[in-house]
Enzyme design. Sequence first.
Site, PDB file in Angstrom:
ATOM      1  CB  ILE A 105      38.883 -26.239  29.024  1.00 45.98           C
ATOM      2  CG1 ILE A 105      39.244 -27.517  28.251  1.00 45.98           C
ATOM      3  CG2 ILE A 105      38.304 -25.199  28.064  1.00 45.98           C
ATOM      4  CD1 ILE A 105      38.042 -28.221  27.629  1.00 45.98           C
TER       5      ILE A 105
ATOM      6  CB  THR B  75      31.982 -20.233  35.046  1.00 46.28           C
ATOM      7  OG1 THR B  75      31.649 -21.051  33.911  1.00 46.28           O
ATOM      8  CG2 THR B  75      31.211 -18.922  34.967  1.00 46.28           C
TER       9      THR B  75
ATOM     10  CE1 TYR C 117      30.386 -33.317  30.321  1.00 51.59           C
ATOM     11  CE2 TYR C 117      30.544 -34.800  28.432  1.00 51.59           C
ATOM     12  CZ  TYR C 117      30.930 -33.649  29.090  1.00 51.59           C
ATOM     13  OH  TYR C 117      31.874 -32.820  28.522  1.00 51.59           O
TER      14      TYR C 117
END
Length: 264
Positions: free
Chosen positions: A19, A13, A154
């Site tokens: 990355i 995903t 985060y």
Amino acid sequence: MRIELTGKKALVTGSSQGIGLAVAAGLAEAGADVVITGRDAAKLRAAADSLDAAGFAGTVTPVAADLSGAAGAHALFEAVPAVDVLVNNLGIFEPRDFFDIDDEEWLRFFEVNVLSGIRTARHYLPGMVENGWGRVVFVSSESALQIPPEMMHYGATKTMQLGVARGLAERMAGTGVTVNSVLPGTTFSEGVSDFVVKMGANAHLSPREQTDAFVKEHRPTSIIQRAVGTEEVANLVVYLSSEQAAATTGSAVSVDGGIRRAIF
């Protein structure tokens, strides 16, 4: 050691860049047929074309879907009913002072960084259990263990990922399915380099040099004294997706260049 994933289907995903794209490349190189996802169909198609051009053994299929909500997840599941390897890489980050983060922003970060991975795991794990083999990897962050004060929303969501991954690993006991997390440090990717460049420091340097300088100044405990490369994170994810990693599950494995000062 040669990792062989021929005949396996993988989903990564948030994989149109950074990355995620590097992980998709690594899995395809190992022979897996890889599905990549993202919201921008054109950008996703370009990413798939770039992987196809590399001539990897595995195929690459783009599926445009917004996984920040249930509707997008359902569209993905309709297009891709089952996979053998699931890499939950989708994530967002943004520096913001705690007192400026309202409820809506907290919920947005939870929906994208945590709930998207919960939805995909909930859908794909039963099929893996039925087949007696499967791999799930959550791409978390070293910020899960060292909460950055400038990005608490985060860091908190990345900590939640670790809890979900560990719980799922235990839930999968004895099934042949492993669940792990990887914890990258500051990584030279499009998102991170754009953030660093916008800071305006060391503007005379290249984006890569600016990102490395950011690590030296703001992450001084880094042992490698530079940003991690996306392919270096991908190498670890590909290993955890392999048959060779069958005895590694329920783990949170760091690839942060030694930023976190801890033995384990």
